[in-house]
Design a protein around this motif. Structure first.
Motif, PDB file in Angstrom:
ATOM      1  N   HIS A  76       0.911  -1.039  -0.129  1.00  0.00           N
ATOM      2  CA  HIS A  76       0.048  -0.026  -0.104  1.00  0.00           C
ATOM      3  C   HIS A  76       0.764   1.297   0.025  1.00  0.00           C
ATOM      4  CE1 HIS A  76      -3.310   2.410   0.493  1.00  0.00           C
ATOM      5  NE2 HIS A  76      -3.167   2.802   1.583  1.00  0.00           N
ATOM      6  N   ALA A  77       1.908   1.294   0.598  1.00  0.00           N
ATOM      7  CA  ALA A  77       2.824   2.411   0.745  1.00  0.00           C
ATOM      8  C   ALA A  77       3.418   2.661  -0.783  1.00  0.00           C
ATOM      9  CB  ALA A  77       4.117   2.183   1.739  1.00  0.00           C
ATOM     10  N   LEU A  78       3.825   1.445  -1.358  1.00  0.00           N
ATOM     11  CA  LEU A  78       4.446   1.814  -2.614  1.00  0.00           C
ATOM     12  C   LEU A  78       3.166   2.215  -3.713  1.00  0.00           C
ATOM     13  CD1 LEU A  78       6.840   1.213  -4.431  1.00  0.00           C
ATOM     14  CD2 LEU A  78       5.919  -1.253  -5.125  1.00  0.00           C
ATOM     15  N   ASP A  79       2.141   1.797  -3.595  1.00  0.00           N
ATOM     16  CA  ASP A  79       1.084   2.271  -4.213  1.00  0.00           C
ATOM     17  C   ASP A  79       0.648   4.040  -4.303  1.00  0.00           C
ATOM     18  OD1 ASP A  79      -1.314   2.217  -5.900  1.00  0.00           O
ATOM     19  OD2 ASP A  79      -2.548   1.983  -4.376  1.00  0.00           O
ATOM     20  N   MET A  80       0.812   4.302  -2.947  1.00  0.00           N
ATOM     21  CA  MET A  80       0.658   5.585  -2.595  1.00  0.00           C
ATOM     22  C   MET A  80       1.975   6.513  -2.997  1.00  0.00           C
ATOM     23  SD  MET A  80      -1.113   5.867   0.947  1.00  0.00           S
ATOM     24  CE  MET A  80       0.031   4.985   1.858  1.00  0.00           C
ATOM     25  N   ALA A  81       3.066   5.892  -2.866  1.00  0.00           N
ATOM     26  CA  ALA A  81       4.189   6.754  -3.161  1.00  0.00           C
ATOM     27  C   ALA A  81       4.189   6.978  -4.793  1.00  0.00           C
ATOM     28  CB  ALA A  81       5.518   6.052  -2.602  1.00  0.00           C
ATOM     29  N   THR A  82       4.018   6.048  -5.231  1.00  0.00           N
ATOM     30  CA  THR A  82       4.253   5.956  -6.961  1.00  0.00           C
ATOM     31  C   THR A  82       3.152   6.916  -7.564  1.00  0.00           C
ATOM     32  OG1 THR A  82       4.919   3.653  -6.622  1.00  0.00           O
ATOM     33  CG2 THR A  82       4.450   4.383  -8.772  1.00  0.00           C
ATOM     34  N   ALA A  83       1.975   6.659  -7.118  1.00  0.00           N
ATOM     35  CA  ALA A  83       0.943   7.423  -7.789  1.00  0.00           C
ATOM     36  C   ALA A  83       0.942   8.882  -7.121  1.00  0.00           C
ATOM     37  CB  ALA A  83      -0.366   6.727  -7.674  1.00  0.00           C
ATOM     38  N   GLY A  84       1.542   9.112  -5.737  1.00  0.00           N
ATOM     39  CA  GLY A  84       1.511  10.470  -5.389  1.00  0.00           C
ATOM     40  C   GLY A  84       0.150  10.700  -4.524  1.00  0.00           C
ATOM     41  N   PHE A  85      -0.401   9.784  -3.779  1.00  0.00           N
ATOM     42  CA  PHE A  85      -1.531  10.149  -3.007  1.00  0.00           C
ATOM     43  C   PHE A  85      -1.376   9.521  -1.724  1.00  0.00           C
ATOM     44  CE2 PHE A  85      -2.684   5.787  -4.781  1.00  0.00           C
ATOM     45  CZ  PHE A  85      -3.073   5.125  -3.656  1.00  0.00           C
ATOM     46  N   LEU A  86      -2.374  10.116  -0.766  1.00  0.00           N
ATOM     47  CA  LEU A  86      -2.293   9.449   0.551  1.00  0.00           C
ATOM     48  C   LEU A  86      -3.660   9.066   1.182  1.00  0.00           C
ATOM     49  CD1 LEU A  86      -0.591   8.812   3.350  1.00  0.00           C
ATOM     50  CD2 LEU A  86      -1.257  11.346   3.985  1.00  0.00           C
ATOM     51  N   SER A  87      -4.025   7.983   1.253  1.00  0.00           N
ATOM     52  CA  SER A  87      -5.231   7.460   1.543  1.00  0.00           C
ATOM     53  C   SER A  87      -5.386   5.907   2.272  1.00  0.00           C
ATOM     54  CB  SER A  87      -6.289   7.286   0.489  1.00  0.00           C
ATOM     55  OG  SER A  87      -7.544   6.939   0.544  1.00  0.00           O
ATOM     56  N   HIS A  88      -6.469   5.765   2.898  1.00  0.00           N
ATOM     57  CA  HIS A  88      -6.604   4.321   3.263  1.00  0.00           C
ATOM     58  C   HIS A  88      -6.920   3.569   2.295  1.00  0.00           C
ATOM     59  CE1 HIS A  88      -5.842   5.457   7.638  1.00  0.00           C
ATOM     60  NE2 HIS A  88      -6.605   6.423   7.583  1.00  0.00           N
ATOM     61  N   TRP A  89      -7.507   3.986   1.244  1.00  0.00           N
ATOM     62  CA  TRP A  89      -7.968   3.259   0.180  1.00  0.00           C
ATOM     63  C   TRP A  89      -6.753   3.216  -0.725  1.00  0.00           C
ATOM     64  CZ3 TRP A  89     -11.383   6.061   2.832  1.00  0.00           C
ATOM     65  CH2 TRP A  89     -12.923   5.595   3.013  1.00  0.00           C
ATOM     66  N   GLY A  90      -6.697   2.043  -1.574  1.00  0.00           N
ATOM     67  CA  GLY A  90      -5.586   1.852  -2.705  1.00  0.00           C
ATOM     68  C   GLY A  90      -6.265   2.370  -3.863  1.00  0.00           C
ATOM     69  N   SER A  91      -5.494   2.297  -4.928  1.00  0.00           N
ATOM     70  CA  SER A  91      -5.731   2.744  -6.283  1.00  0.00           C
ATOM     71  C   SER A  91      -6.718   1.668  -6.804  1.00  0.00           C
ATOM     72  CB  SER A  91      -4.505   2.716  -7.379  1.00  0.00           C
ATOM     73  OG  SER A  91      -3.860   1.493  -7.197  1.00  0.00           O
ATOM     74  N   ASP A  92      -6.813   0.419  -6.145  1.00  0.00           N
ATOM     75  CA  ASP A  92      -7.969  -0.526  -6.802  1.00  0.00           C
ATOM     76  C   ASP A  92      -8.984  -0.339  -5.862  1.00  0.00           C
ATOM     77  OD1 ASP A  92      -7.180  -1.408  -4.072  1.00  0.00           O
ATOM     78  OD2 ASP A  92      -6.469  -3.419  -4.734  1.00  0.00           O
ATOM     79  N   GLY A  93      -9.215   0.684  -4.956  1.00  0.00           N
ATOM     80  CA  GLY A  93     -10.504   0.811  -4.262  1.00  0.00           C
ATOM     81  C   GLY A  93     -10.568   0.306  -2.968  1.00  0.00           C
ATOM     82  N   ARG A  94      -9.716  -0.699  -2.858  1.00  0.00           N
ATOM     83  CA  ARG A  94      -9.821  -1.448  -1.539  1.00  0.00           C
ATOM     84  C   ARG A  94      -9.341  -0.757  -0.287  1.00  0.00           C
ATOM     85  NH1 ARG A  94     -10.816  -6.786  -2.622  1.00  0.00           N
ATOM     86  NH2 ARG A  94     -10.969  -7.266  -5.125  1.00  0.00           N
ATOM     87  N   LYS A  95      -9.892  -1.202   0.737  1.00  0.00           N
ATOM     88  CA  LYS A  95      -9.595  -0.700   2.027  1.00  0.00           C
ATOM     89  C   LYS A  95      -8.573  -1.472   2.903  1.00  0.00           C
ATOM     90  CE  LYS A  95     -14.081  -0.089   2.805  1.00  0.00           C
ATOM     91  NZ  LYS A  95     -15.373   0.122   3.564  1.00  0.00           N
ATOM     92  N   PRO A  96      -8.193  -1.203   4.094  1.00  0.00           N
ATOM     93  CA  PRO A  96      -6.960  -2.103   4.659  1.00  0.00           C
ATOM     94  C   PRO A  96      -7.428  -3.141   5.118  1.00  0.00           C
ATOM     95  CG  PRO A  96      -7.113   0.223   5.661  1.00  0.00           C
ATOM     96  CD  PRO A  96      -8.216   0.411   4.663  1.00  0.00           C
ATOM     97  N   TYR A  97      -8.809  -3.637   5.420  1.00  0.00           N
ATOM     98  CA  TYR A  97      -8.980  -5.004   5.749  1.00  0.00           C
ATOM     99  C   TYR A  97      -9.274  -5.709   4.739  1.00  0.00           C
ATOM    100  CZ  TYR A  97     -14.033  -3.113   5.229  1.00  0.00           C
ATOM    101  OH  TYR A  97     -15.018  -2.463   4.839  1.00  0.00           O
ATOM    102  N   HIS A  98      -9.542  -5.294   3.564  1.00  0.00           N
ATOM    103  CA  HIS A  98      -9.785  -5.823   2.235  1.00  0.00           C
ATOM    104  C   HIS A  98      -8.206  -6.399   1.821  1.00  0.00           C
ATOM    105  CE1 HIS A  98     -13.300  -3.073   0.958  1.00  0.00           C
ATOM    106  NE2 HIS A  98     -13.834  -4.392   1.587  1.00  0.00           N
ATOM    107  N   ARG A  99      -7.305  -5.496   1.981  1.00  0.00           N
ATOM    108  CA  ARG A  99      -6.137  -5.915   1.552  1.00  0.00           C
ATOM    109  C   ARG A  99      -5.294  -6.965   2.524  1.00  0.00           C
ATOM    110  NH1 ARG A  99      -5.673  -0.229   0.764  1.00  0.00           N
ATOM    111  NH2 ARG A  99      -5.130   0.257   2.943  1.00  0.00           N
TER     112      ARG A  99
END
Length: 308
Positions: A76-99
């Motif tokens: 999740h950290a890599l997803d956020m750093a690469t795309a330049g965002f900060l969120s509990h949702w990932g770029s695939d729309g999933r939340k922490p417990y989903h991941r």
């Protein structure tokens, strides 16, 4: 956090993301810095030491490291750093417990996320100092805006994983806190709508007794737009859920006349989960345990079953 059941389930797991900014480099050439495995291990060890020192001062038990949580948090950290965002949702729309569930986990998890953009240095020493600062900023929060701090100090947490990623001059930190109270046997993680899945397991230790379960439903996640991901918001379990209670002995009934559906035998349990909708979606099973001799409860699982 020890707050009401519904507000815990829907809100306590959802502190807003914390963002920090360093010096802005408008003309800096893009770089692709790497964090070595040794540095990553050292960063995680220091963060764990920080967390456990803070918990010691607060009078709550220390946490152990959780490898699966760190792996999930890293992605999740890599997803956020690469795309330049900060969120509990990932770029695939999933939340922490989903991941966490998609990676094979079933324990309850709560997440803190933080960012530091435009880093002034890409040295390991500076990154380590920045990560410590990012964490301490969350711990230093004061009520009523202290969701990150409450997550760090929550007495029901038992483990933690740290995700760390660097892309150009963007640093992301994900802290994934875990509560390990039950063991769950392998179960069907994907099934057809309108079918039934059984969750079998047992409680760990003698401190808690089985309380009840809640089965939450939500539509399948969808790819999230980057502008949406760049707006901070809390997360939580969905509003739609069905409560399931343990079976009572013959001749006994609950106040509403029901006899219960969950088989509980000592520390073992068996939960029938109906995937009751025709539409595709994710069902999340939250088991709530009762602390022996008290009314205190702890949420023990985020078991996700995908119906499609």
């Amino acid at each position: 956090m020890l707050i009401t059941r519904r507000s815990f389930i829907r809100n306590a797991v959802a502190p807003l993301a914390l963002s920090l900014r360093g010096r802005f480099y408008p003309s800096a050439a893009p770089s692709r810095p790497q964090i070595s495995d040794d540095d990553l291990a050292a960063f995680r060890a220091e963060l764990l030491k920080l967390v456990n020192t803070e918990r010691l001062v607060a009078g709550v038990a220390a946490l152990a490291s959780d490898d699966l949580a760190s792996e999930v948090a890293d992605r999740h950290a890599l997803d956020m750093a690469t795309a330049g965002f900060l969120s509990h949702w990932g770029s695939d729309g999933r939340k922490p417990y989903h991941r966490y569930a998609a990676a094979g986990g079933f324990h309850v998890v709560t997440e803190n996320v933080s960012s530091y953009d435009n880093l002034e240095s890409l040295s390991a020493q500076y990154i380590g100092q920045s990560l410590a600062h990012m964490h301490m900023k969350m711990h230093a929060e004061v009520p009523p805006n202290d969701g990150h701090r409450q997550t760090i100090l929550a007495p029901e947490n038992t483990h933690v994983g740290f995700g760390i990623a660097l892309a150009e001059r963007r640093l992301r930190l994900v802290e994934l806190y875990v509560g390990k109270y039950v063991h769950v046997e392998p179960y069907l993680r994907k099934a057809k709508p309108k079918t039934k899945v059984h969750i079998k397991g047992k409680m760990l230790g003698s401190k808690y007794e089985f309380g009840y379960a809640e089965v939450f439903y939500e539509p399948l996640p969808k790819q999230a737009e980057i502008d949406w991901l760049r707006v901070g918001r809390p997360y939580g379990l969905p509003d739609e859920y069905v409560a399931l209670r343990p079976k009572l002995h013959e001749g006994a009934y609950y106040a509403d006349g029901a006899i219960g559906r969950i088989d509980v035998d000592g520390k073992s349990f068996r939960i029938p989960v109906d995937l009751y909708k025709s539409e595709a979606g994710i069902y999340t099973v939250a088991i709530l345990l009762k602390k022996a001799g008290t009314r205190s409860k702890v949420r023990a699982t985020n078991i996700c079953i995908q119906a499609e």
